[in-house]
Design a protein around this motif. Structure first.
Motif, PDB file in Angstrom:
ATOM      1  N   ASP A 159       0.858  -1.175   0.000  1.00  0.00           N
ATOM      2  CA  ASP A 159       0.000   0.000   0.000  1.00  0.00           C
ATOM      3  C   ASP A 159       0.898   1.230   0.000  1.00  0.00           C
ATOM      4  N   THR A 160       0.334   2.407   0.192  1.00  0.00           N
ATOM      5  CA  THR A 160       1.143   3.627   0.089  1.00  0.00           C
ATOM      6  C   THR A 160       2.249   3.683   1.142  1.00  0.00           C
ATOM      7  N   ALA A 161       2.057   3.006   2.277  1.00  0.00           N
ATOM      8  CA  ALA A 161       3.081   2.992   3.320  1.00  0.00           C
ATOM      9  C   ALA A 161       4.252   2.080   2.971  1.00  0.00           C
ATOM     10  N   SER A 162       4.168   1.365   1.834  1.00  0.00           N
ATOM     11  CA  SER A 162       5.275   0.511   1.406  1.00  0.00           C
ATOM     12  C   SER A 162       6.485   1.326   0.978  1.00  0.00           C
ATOM     13  N   ILE A 163       6.261   2.580   0.609  1.00  0.00           N
ATOM     14  CA  ILE A 163       7.363   3.488   0.258  1.00  0.00           C
ATOM     15  C   ILE A 163       7.782   4.212   1.528  1.00  0.00           C
ATOM     16  N   VAL A 164       9.044   4.023   1.948  1.00  0.00           N
ATOM     17  CA  VAL A 164       9.503   4.619   3.201  1.00  0.00           C
ATOM     18  C   VAL A 164      10.621   5.617   2.921  1.00  0.00           C
ATOM     19  N   GLY A 165      10.608   6.713   3.679  1.00  0.00           N
ATOM     20  CA  GLY A 165      11.546   7.792   3.409  1.00  0.00           C
ATOM     21  C   GLY A 165      12.596   8.026   4.469  1.00  0.00           C
ATOM     22  N   ASN A 166      12.564   7.246   5.558  1.00  0.00           N
ATOM     23  CA  ASN A 166      13.556   7.436   6.611  1.00  0.00           C
ATOM     24  C   ASN A 166      13.646   6.157   7.443  1.00  0.00           C
ATOM     25  N   GLU A 167      14.562   6.139   8.399  1.00  0.00           N
ATOM     26  CA  GLU A 167      14.814   4.916   9.167  1.00  0.00           C
ATOM     27  C   GLU A 167      13.634   4.543  10.068  1.00  0.00           C
ATOM     28  N   THR A 168      12.925   5.547  10.575  1.00  0.00           N
ATOM     29  CA  THR A 168      11.767   5.250  11.426  1.00  0.00           C
ATOM     30  C   THR A 168      10.680   4.546  10.627  1.00  0.00           C
ATOM     31  N   GLU A 169      10.371   5.077   9.447  1.00  0.00           N
ATOM     32  CA  GLU A 169       9.371   4.454   8.586  1.00  0.00           C
ATOM     33  C   GLU A 169       9.829   3.062   8.137  1.00  0.00           C
ATOM     34  N   PHE A 170      11.123   2.942   7.881  1.00  0.00           N
ATOM     35  CA  PHE A 170      11.685   1.652   7.490  1.00  0.00           C
ATOM     36  C   PHE A 170      11.439   0.610   8.577  1.00  0.00           C
ATOM     37  N   LYS A 171      11.754   0.939   9.802  1.00  0.00           N
ATOM     38  CA  LYS A 171      11.595   0.013  10.910  1.00  0.00           C
ATOM     39  C   LYS A 171      10.124  -0.365  11.101  1.00  0.00           C
ATOM     40  N   GLU A 172       9.254   0.622  11.049  1.00  0.00           N
ATOM     41  CA  GLU A 172       7.830   0.369  11.250  1.00  0.00           C
ATOM     42  C   GLU A 172       7.260  -0.537  10.163  1.00  0.00           C
ATOM     43  N   ARG A 173       7.668  -0.302   8.922  1.00  0.00           N
ATOM     44  CA  ARG A 173       7.091  -1.099   7.831  1.00  0.00           C
ATOM     45  C   ARG A 173       7.636  -2.528   7.838  1.00  0.00           C
ATOM     46  N   CYS A 174       8.909  -2.679   8.114  1.00  0.00           N
ATOM     47  CA  CYS A 174       9.469  -4.024   8.197  1.00  0.00           C
ATOM     48  C   CYS A 174       8.799  -4.816   9.316  1.00  0.00           C
ATOM     49  N   GLU A 175       8.602  -4.186  10.460  1.00  0.00           N
ATOM     50  CA  GLU A 175       7.946  -4.864  11.576  1.00  0.00           C
ATOM     51  C   GLU A 175       6.513  -5.226  11.214  1.00  0.00           C
ATOM     52  N   PHE A 176       5.837  -4.356  10.471  1.00  0.00           N
ATOM     53  CA  PHE A 176       4.468  -4.643  10.018  1.00  0.00           C
ATOM     54  C   PHE A 176       4.442  -5.909   9.153  1.00  0.00           C
TER      55      PHE A 176
END
Length: 346
Positions: A159-176
């Motif tokens: 979904d749109t959150a699959s594109i991550v722009g920083n390390e925080t978003e990266f961590k959250e999406r991988c954990e998801f």
């Protein structure tokens, strides 16, 4: 010939309590009806087998077929698409589409990328996150990155959150992905360019690209991503356009055929490509067991845009399987029990 038809019926799994997304890769009654008719229109008899449990029951009863038209995606494990082909091989029964190795390999997107990259196919840099510890340490610092489940199809987990722009978003999406899909995440450099899919028919040196289709998202679609929701509601959210730019078609066809042959795909399939900021195309993933709903699945849509009818597509898949297989039809084209003298294949 008598052709068996293996498939996973979406409704049956929904009745077992699985969600719409969990059953997204399975088929509707309409798809099975159309495929059944397409096989008959090619001059064959059809025996509907169903899923792998139904296949096991029929094999135990001694039933055999000249060829099995297999579109079963399977339910459990990262090698789920390979299960029916492996079982058919154990009984020396020919079948359409790719063999167990190719199907298992292609479902693991990182393994598939490693193979096609070794063959010289361009693909964006990638890595796999298989633990919560690795989710905190992105080895690529070049944001934005794109994250999806390692072994899913039909846009599941995108979904749109699959594109991550920083390390925080990266961590959250991988954990998801790790929690929701109980599997590793594959992380790629995000490519912002146009998205294409190439349809392929045939096997090995006889494989040919049958068209290049651009996926254009409409204003009401999830932006920037060919997501699960965009695929599920493609009639309302997506415009599919046959690409006629000769340079793009040539580039896309060359990359797609290289990937298709490198991974050992057979009979028919689809290769997804995306452009970088400069427009250069790269391999994203391959689907060697493409959906076959005549108006909802990408491969039949692409073929229709290029003047290839549904019956012609189905006939072409069967013909490819016949050309690479030594098939001796059973007596009267019917199934035979194990103790029948005509059943030497079991």
């Amino acid at each position: 010939m008598n052709i068996g038809l293996t498939f996973d019926l979406r409704r049956q799994y929904e009745q077992m309590g699985l969600s719409k997304e969990q059953t997204a890769e399975f088929d509707s009654e309409e798809t099975i009806d159309c495929l059944d008719q397409g096989i008959k229109n090619a001059g064959h008899e059809v025996s509907r087998i169903g899923n792998i449990k139904s296949l096991v029951e029929k094999l135990a009863l001694g039933m055999r077929w000249d060829l099995v038209f297999n579109i079963s995606e399977g339910l459990h494990g990262r090698s789920r698409e390979a299960q029916i082909p492996a079982l058919l091989e154990a009984y020396s029964i020919p079948y359409t589409f790719s063999d167990p190795l190719t199907l298992a390999l292609s479902l693991d997107k990182a393994m598939a990328k490693a193979v096609v990259r070794a063959a010289g196919v361009p693909t964006p840099d990638y890595f796999v996150v298989d633990s919560f510890e690795r989710a905190a340490l992105p080895p690529l610092k070049r944001f934005p990155l794109f994250i999806k489940p390692l072994s899913e199809g039909t846009g599941k987990g995108i979904d749109t959150a699959s594109i991550v722009g920083n390390e925080t978003e990266f961590k959250e999406r991988c954990e998801f992905v790790l929690k929701m899909y109980n599997q590793p995440a594959i992380v790629e450099e995000y490519l912002p360019g146009r998205e294409f899919t190439v349809g392929i028919l045939g096997t090995g040196k006889n494989a040919r690209a049958v068209g290049t289709m651009e996926v254009k998202l409409l204003d009401n679609a999830d932006p920037l991503v060919y997501s699960y929701a965009n695929k599920e509601f493609c009639e309302e959210r997506v415009k599919y356009v046959l690409c006629r730019d000769e340079a793009i078609v040539n580039e896309a066809s060359e990359i797609a055929l290289m990937a298709y042959r490198a991974i050992g795909a057979r009979d028919a399939g689809r290769v997804d490509l995306k452009g970088d900021a400069a427009g250069r195309l790269s391999f994203i993933e391959i689907n060697p067991l493409a959906g076959l709903h005549p108006s909802h699945s990408d491969l039949p849509i692409l073929c229709a845009l290029n003047g290839i009818g549904y019956d012609e597509l189905i006939s072409g898949i069967i013909q490819s399987a016949l050309e690479r297989s030594e098939i001796k039809p059973l007596a009267a084209g019917r199934w035979q029990p194990d103790n029948c003298e005509n059943c030497s294949r079991s």
